[in-house]
Design a protein around this motif. Structure first.
Motif, mmCIF file in Angstrom:
data_model
loop_
_atom_site.group_PDB
_atom_site.id
_atom_site.type_symbol
_atom_site.label_atom_id
_atom_site.label_comp_id
_atom_site.label_asym_id
_atom_site.label_seq_id
_atom_site.Cartn_x
_atom_site.Cartn_y
_atom_site.Cartn_z
ATOM 1 N N GLU A 72 17.867 58.147 166.462
ATOM 2 C CA GLU A 72 16.357 58.456 166.850
ATOM 3 C C GLU A 72 15.527 58.031 165.700
ATOM 4 N N LEU A 73 15.855 58.512 164.414
ATOM 5 C CA LEU A 73 14.725 57.952 163.354
ATOM 6 C C LEU A 73 15.079 56.668 163.214
ATOM 7 N N ALA A 105 22.767 67.095 159.147
ATOM 8 C CA ALA A 105 23.282 68.257 158.654
ATOM 9 C C ALA A 105 22.417 69.385 159.203
ATOM 10 N N ASP A 106 22.807 70.675 159.281
ATOM 11 C CA ASP A 106 21.956 71.832 159.547
ATOM 12 C C ASP A 106 20.988 71.642 160.885
ATOM 13 N N GLY A 107 21.489 71.021 162.003
ATOM 14 C CA GLY A 107 20.853 70.819 163.091
ATOM 15 C C GLY A 107 19.587 69.864 162.996
ATOM 16 N N GLY A 108 19.705 68.787 162.055
ATOM 17 C CA GLY A 108 18.807 67.935 161.848
ATOM 18 C C GLY A 108 19.148 66.648 161.018
ATOM 19 N N VAL A 109 18.188 65.985 160.401
ATOM 20 C CA VAL A 109 18.547 65.026 159.697
ATOM 21 C C VAL A 109 17.697 65.107 158.229
ATOM 22 N N TYR A 110 18.729 64.817 157.012
ATOM 23 C CA TYR A 110 18.137 64.740 155.734
ATOM 24 C C TYR A 110 17.696 63.368 155.564
ATOM 25 N N THR A 152 9.673 66.705 169.576
ATOM 26 C CA THR A 152 9.582 65.579 170.600
ATOM 27 C C THR A 152 9.686 64.193 169.815
ATOM 28 N N VAL A 153 9.400 63.170 170.621
ATOM 29 C CA VAL A 153 9.374 61.874 170.121
ATOM 30 C C VAL A 153 8.812 61.765 168.680
ATOM 31 N N LEU A 154 9.340 61.043 167.704
ATOM 32 C CA LEU A 154 8.806 60.759 166.357
ATOM 33 C C LEU A 154 7.375 60.375 166.237
#
Length: 305
Positions: free
Chosen positions: A238-239, A266-271, A297-299
């Motif tokens: 998505e990013l 990681a940790d339920g998201g993105v670093y 929602t959408v970035l």
């Protein structure tokens, strides 16, 4: 309710006489220390010397322990070097919609907790600063820093929590600690954050989410930055597909260069980190990520309503 001025945002010793009604220059500035117990900020007996600090004329009100509550009869002025320093315990505005007015003043958090509480807003002029090196500063609402708004500096182990949307206009610095917000909007600022270390965590939900911007102002990873930008409940796909790394919102040394960055799930998201920097262990920021509302929602979507 006050009419906002152009400056409105999100930018040792004892007292020797009464303060509020004296004209500037009569008193020399002093550092006045709270007695360490719980109580009301405006209670003179709680302060060294028996008088409330004259932060309108350069005094430093220093809290090292105790839960201090501010029940205002009006705005809290931090003028001409006036400082509210929290090194331990806590300071919280608990009643009313008065503002914190800063003109050449400072909020310094180097321990304990500063809670904006019910304060209507914080006003900073170009010579004022909010500096957090340890402890926590909880700031309310949608922070819109005006063009002459002074500075926000986060370092060490300091934590700044912004309840909703952060719109930096000036160039701020972050070399350590943590900054949390639902949305950072450079497009509406527009401002920059020079990011050399620490964690920026974006944790919005619904229509109040993400990272909005592009253009000349940005989150600028400086050379050698060890900082991490965390998007809750996002995927690397998505990013990447949204053009996040190429639209100017994120930069390396002021230049758009997607090859400088690594995306790690990681940790339920993105670093997001510099490629040369070590990728954080999945558990490194788990405690922080677990305390916020997940779901985006959408970035670059804007807050609805």
């Amino acid at each position: 309710m006050k009419t906002p001025s152009p400056l409105r945002s999100l930018r040792v010793g004892t007292v020797i006489a009464a303060t509020a009604f004296l004209s500037p220059g009569i008193l020399s500035a002093a550092t006045v220390v709270w007695d360490g117990t719980d109580g009301e900020y405006l209670t003179a007996a709680k302060w060294g010397g028996g008088s409330v600090p004259n932060t309108n004329n350069g005094d430093t009100a220093h809290i090292t322990a105790g839960a201090v509550t501010y029940t205002p009869g009006g705005d809290l002025p931090l003028h001409s070097g006036g400082t509210l320093r929290v090194s331990g315990g806590s300071w919280t505005q608990v009643v009313g919609n008065a503002w914190i007015q800063m003109a050449g003043g400072t909020i310094l958090v180097d321990g304990g907790v500063f809670n904006q509480g019910t304060a209507g807003n914080i006003v900073l002029d170009a010579t004022s600063a909010i500096t957090v090196t340890a402890g926590t500063a909880n700031l309310n609402g949608n922070y819109i820093y005006q063009a002459s708004s002074g500075s926000l500096n986060i370092s060490g182990t300091g934590v700044v929590n912004i309840a909703n949307e952060f719109k930096p206009i000036d160039t701020y610095t972050m070399s350590g600690g943590k900054l949390t917000a639902n949305l950072i909007s450079f497009a509406d600022g527009p401002g920059s954050i020079n990011f050399s270390g620490g964690l920026i965590s974006l944790n919005g939900a619904g229509g109040n989410s993400g990272f909005y911007g592009g253009g000349v102002k940005s989150l600028n990873f400086t050379a050698g930055s060890t900082g991490s930008l965390f998007f809750s409940s996002y995927t690397t796909t998505e990013l990447s597909s949204d053009g996040f790394l190429t639209n100017g919102t994120i930069r390396f040394n002021g230049t758009v260069d997607s090859g400088q960055f690594t995306l790690t799930s990681a940790d339920g998201g993105v670093y997001v980190t510099l490629t040369a920097a070590a990728v954080p262990e999945p558990s490194t920021f788990a405690a922080l990520a677990g305390t916020v509302i997940l779901g985006f929602t959408v970035l670059r979507r804007r807050r609805i309503g």
